[in-house]
Scaffold this motif. Structure first.
Motif, short mmCIF file in Angstrom:
data_model
loop_
_atom_site.label_atom_id
_atom_site.label_comp_id
_atom_site.label_asym_id
_atom_site.label_seq_id
_atom_site.Cartn_x
_atom_site.Cartn_y
_atom_site.Cartn_z
N ALA A 1 62.50 -67.08 51.46
CA ALA A 1 62.54 -67.85 50.22
C ALA A 1 63.83 -67.60 49.45
O ALA A 1 64.37 -68.53 48.83
CB ALA A 1 61.34 -67.49 49.34
N ALA A 2 64.34 -66.36 49.48
CA ALA A 2 65.53 -66.05 48.69
C ALA A 2 66.71 -66.90 49.09
O ALA A 2 67.40 -67.49 48.25
CB ALA A 2 65.86 -64.56 48.84
N ALA A 3 66.98 -66.99 50.39
CA ALA A 3 68.11 -67.79 50.87
C ALA A 3 67.85 -69.27 50.70
O ALA A 3 68.75 -70.05 50.36
CB ALA A 3 68.40 -67.47 52.34
N THR A 4 66.62 -69.69 50.91
CA THR A 4 66.29 -71.12 50.88
C THR A 4 66.39 -71.71 49.48
O THR A 4 66.92 -72.80 49.28
CB THR A 4 64.87 -71.34 51.43
N LEU A 5 65.90 -71.00 48.48
CA LEU A 5 65.90 -71.54 47.12
C LEU A 5 67.30 -71.67 46.55
O LEU A 5 67.50 -72.32 45.52
CB LEU A 5 65.02 -70.67 46.21
N ASP A 6 68.29 -71.05 47.20
CA ASP A 6 69.68 -71.19 46.76
C ASP A 6 70.30 -72.50 47.22
O ASP A 6 71.35 -72.90 46.69
CB ASP A 6 70.52 -70.02 47.30
N ILE A 7 69.71 -73.19 48.20
CA ILE A 7 70.37 -74.38 48.74
C ILE A 7 69.58 -75.67 48.56
O ILE A 7 70.13 -76.75 48.75
CB ILE A 7 70.71 -74.20 50.24
N VAL A 8 68.30 -75.59 48.19
CA VAL A 8 67.49 -76.80 48.04
C VAL A 8 67.39 -77.19 46.57
O VAL A 8 67.65 -76.38 45.68
CB VAL A 8 66.08 -76.63 48.64
#
Length: 262
Positions: A202-209
């Motif tokens: 989630a940490a990496a994903t929420l930075d790009i979506v």
């Protein structure tokens, strides 16, 4: 207009097990959206309901509606959905290990024009220059990150309007995850390609979506803008590394609390 809409979708396996329970979500044209959740939450099943790949696993959409563009796709087979612009990059990469990267791209190309194939292949190698460096290697001997790049590149050969990525960060180092996610962002920005990204990271994903849905035990329990989810205390505790402050006697109440906060 939304590129993809799921309305109250339910999926049953073996006519017995209810895997997802009334899932609703949408992805706008050119938008990047995440579907987050822990292992077994129903993320992959949701993607397979969209791509038409439930059948081999004895799964069936028993309720709800799935629309892609301006039409329902529930009656379409998986090849027809790909032809319509939907592509699904499965968890675990699933590349053809005995073929070279070039041969993998040939296997995915659906058109008849050699000129168009060359254009698409050059585009893939521009996004993933590592693949061009390994062009004569068997894909089975590529690193995990290179295989993931090949899986995404192979999907791009179908000229999709929406690409669904199932756990692209699985088994990769943080640096490789950052590199691949950066390339996904670039493809989204340059091509206007809609992206539905399924992840546990989630940490990496929420930075790009731009937006995200959180699924748990087959149900969407929270949704909203990425920055709103990042600031939610439950998401921070259980998905963003804040769990060291959690009273685990109260973990059993987690789903009820999240749904209330949503």
């Amino acid at each position: 207009m939304p590129a993809l809409i799921l309305e109250n979708v339910e999926v049953i396996y073996d006519k017995v097990f209810l895997a997802i329970k009334g899932v609703s979500l949408e992805v706008g044209e050119g938008e990047m959206v995440a579907l987050l959740g822990s292992n077994g939450a129903g993320k992959s099943t949701t993607l397979k309901s969209v791509s038409g790949l439930l059948g081999p696993e004895r799964g069936l959409v028993t309720r709800g509606e799935i629309r892609f563009g301006d039409r329902s796709i529930l009656s379409l087979g998986a090849p027809e959905r790909v032809a319509g612009g939907l592509v699904h990059v499965l968890e675990g990469r699933r590349i053809f290990g005995h073929l070279t990267p070039d041969e993998n791209l040939v296997a995915a190309y659906r058109g008849r024009s050699i000129a168009r194939f060359n254009e698409l292949r050059d585009q893939v190698y521009a996004y993933f220059p590592r693949l061009k460096e390994r062009i004569k290697s068997k894909a089975g001997y590529l690193s995990g990150g290179e295989q993931q790049m090949l899986a995404i590149g192979r999907a791009l050969m179908t000229e999709p309007k929406l690409i669904m990525l199932d756990e692209p960060s699985l088994g990769l180092s943080p640096l490789l995850v950052q590199e691949i996610f950066g390339i996904i962002q670039e493809i989204n920005a340059r091509e206007g390609l809609s992206v539905l990204l399924v992840e546990q990271n989630a940490a990496a994903t929420l930075d790009i979506v731009s937006r995200a849905y959180l699924i748990e035990q087959g149900q969407v329990v929270m949704s909203g803008a990425a920055d709103v989810l990042k600031s939610n205390p439950d998401v921070q505790d259980f998905y963003l590394g804040g769990a060291e402050h959690t009273d685990y006697r109260n973990v059993k109440h987690y789903r009820r609390r999240k749904r209330w906060l949503a």
